[in-house]
Design an enzyme around this catalytic site. Sequence first.
Site, PDB file in Angstrom:
ATOM      1  CD  GLU A 174      -2.754   1.026   2.555  1.00 53.77           C
ATOM      2  OE1 GLU A 174      -3.154   2.074   3.072  1.00 53.77           O
ATOM      3  OE2 GLU A 174      -3.012  -0.107   3.010  1.00 53.77           O
ATOM      4  CG  ASP A 175       1.560   2.853   3.187  1.00 52.94           C
ATOM      5  OD1 ASP A 175       0.675   3.475   2.604  1.00 52.94           O
ATOM      6  OD2 ASP A 175       1.423   2.348   4.315  1.00 52.94           O
TER       7      ASP A 175
END
Length: 773
Positions: A143-144
């Site tokens: 996600e990051d």
Amino acid sequence: MSTPVARISAPLLAAAGAVDAPEATRADAAPEVRSGSGGDDTRARSPIPPEAGRTGRPATETKARKPRYLISDLCADLDAYLAPEQVSEVYRAYLYGAEAHAGQQRQSGEPYIYHPIAVARILAELRMDHKCLAAAILHDVLEDTGKPKSELAALFDDEVAELVDGVSKLTQIDFPSRAEAQAANFRKMMLAMTRDIRVILIKLADRLHNMRTLGVMAPEKRRRISRETLEIYAPIANRLGINSLRLELEDLGFRHLWPWRHQVLEAAVRRARQHQRELVSNVETAVRRRLHQEGIDADVFGREKHLFSIYRKMQEKAKSFKELVDVFAFRVVVERVDDCYRALGQVHNLYKPVPGKFKDYIAIPKSNGYQSLHTVLVGPQGAPIEVQIRTRDMHRIADAGIAAHWLYKNAAEGVGAKALADDWLQNLLEMQRDSGDSQEFLEHVKIDLFPDEVYVFTPKGRILVLPKGATVVDFAYAIHSDVGNTCVAARIDRRLSPLRSVLRSGQTVEIINAPGAKPNAAWLNFVVTGKARANVRGYLKNLQAQEAEALGKRMLNAELARFGLDVDSVGESVIGVYAREVHLDTPAALFAEIGLGNRLPLLVARRLAGVDGTGAETEVPEEGSPRRLAIRGTEGMVVNLARCCRPIPGDAITGLFSPGKGIVVHRCECRNLGEFQSKRDKWLEVEWSDDPKAEFQTEIRVEVGNRRGALATIAAAIAEQGSNIEYVNSREKDGVTSTLDFTINVHSRAHLATIMRRLRQIPLVVRISRLAR
């Protein structure tokens, strides 16, 4: 036992490819996780490395050290129950995660890798397996950090990659609102959970650490996250029987959502603790002595109910804290099941039981697998005493819930909670199938997460657990969707009863079905379970879609008849090509859109017939006005002028189809058209007729010197040019000038230009412009 860091081999570290110095001493230099800091999904780039010396603190930190978690501490915890090679795998995941998150910070300014270590530590307390722990450390990598899922699968395995993907949010999709994004991410996570329950365990641990470190967030964000925790995540932990996580999530959510209420209630409990300390001690001693006399080996301890439980009871019963007498309870933990019932007899003999307050959750477990005997006694000085009696295995499972499946892999203890969780997951799949969208699915799940339970029997003696207030229809769908879809009546304790009958614990229910029966929309008025509601809604939507498809096909045929065509002569392949152009899968979906009023059949017919969209003049009413105008290209359609830009003859215009409004005409430069750039299939080419005879409203703004009579002077000049003022708003700008907003009637753009030229000749006028909202 050797330190788990020291035994990791050089090839293993090289495979991780995560740090520059893979020595054992370097591994101890893991980051700390400090209490009272952190946040929810807030990251920043930072030059601070993920490891900052052996202390685990950033190099810039000069304050006193706070509690911290080191990767070596986590590995030491894992040594207690995992094999050495499994601990090494978790450490390898840490090395990869540390490199991936290098330079990222949490809201508190801490290196981001602190958070995954803390999440893994929470799961280690539940004794989760090494793949779950590795996924916990990597849970934010996709996600990051932009790392691909394929890389995780290659470096670790598909199982770990799937777990990480299940927890990751849908960052590649833009949603119209936060609510839709939340619902879509929740749906994705829940579907991943149905494939592997460990997905939700990682998410619960992630949420728990975020709640522990929520203090640095802005108050509004704290309240939003806390409300979501109390509405979704704490109930999920309860539904899965993970009491240890649920209690902390509830108390932290309560603390941040209602801090003043939490503070007041905490002080009240503290005072009550002082007053009742002697009572608790006396009861504890008396129960322990009586059980020892009877040869029952038991641990007896008083416990204080957690604050959110007390607060919720005060709300539900509309009582003040002083009116609640059962703030303290007692727990008796014994060795065997028969000891539970023997201990129950002894405490009933010692103190009188309160009638109607005994519950046997051993014979009939709760829906999350919880087992215990509950009773309320009249204690010393008439104070009611709540007592829970359970075995040691039941006590451990009450805290671990579904996690007991991993804690007791070879024992029967974890099987019950796992089977009940599997039943719930199957219900989730059915709800997902029958829900129209993510927000509806979230609504159904929320309904299912708050059951005050009733226990009813099938004719064959099977026990079904349903929420309080459940009806015959809920019971029928709990058995099977087909049973619910065709039910017409029921026998409750052998008496014929209607479908809306509310069930009570202990009743035996027999469903009566009819082959041709179908769900009824009226059932939505009384069903309470998410599964029943999703099934009924799903059936009605399918029925609506079939009817809409038939209606849309008839409407399109009627419009095609103007061009001497029909659906059959155009051909399904041509209609299918057009459907795909407007992002619909099939011609049937296009017909349904027309039938539901989401697409104008005339526009579709023109496209299929190859007509350019312009034609003879037609007169249509202006929105909110009896006047009439003439626009080409809108034959047979309702036309409205957009209020945002108020087009007038002479403006370049375009038409936009809006369900329920018909064709809305905008100026081509209107900024509100920007959001429809991706929906060009709803645009229509239109133009003004050669000589429109009507008047049109438009808006102008005039800034004038702050002088007496300015408004009258401007109004007179507008009237001189043959225009009528419909509305005027005046406000002082800075003490020197005033702003006058006029809504006026004009014949055309040329007429408006004449008026504006006249106003500029007035000495008081500083600036004049045409408005577009």
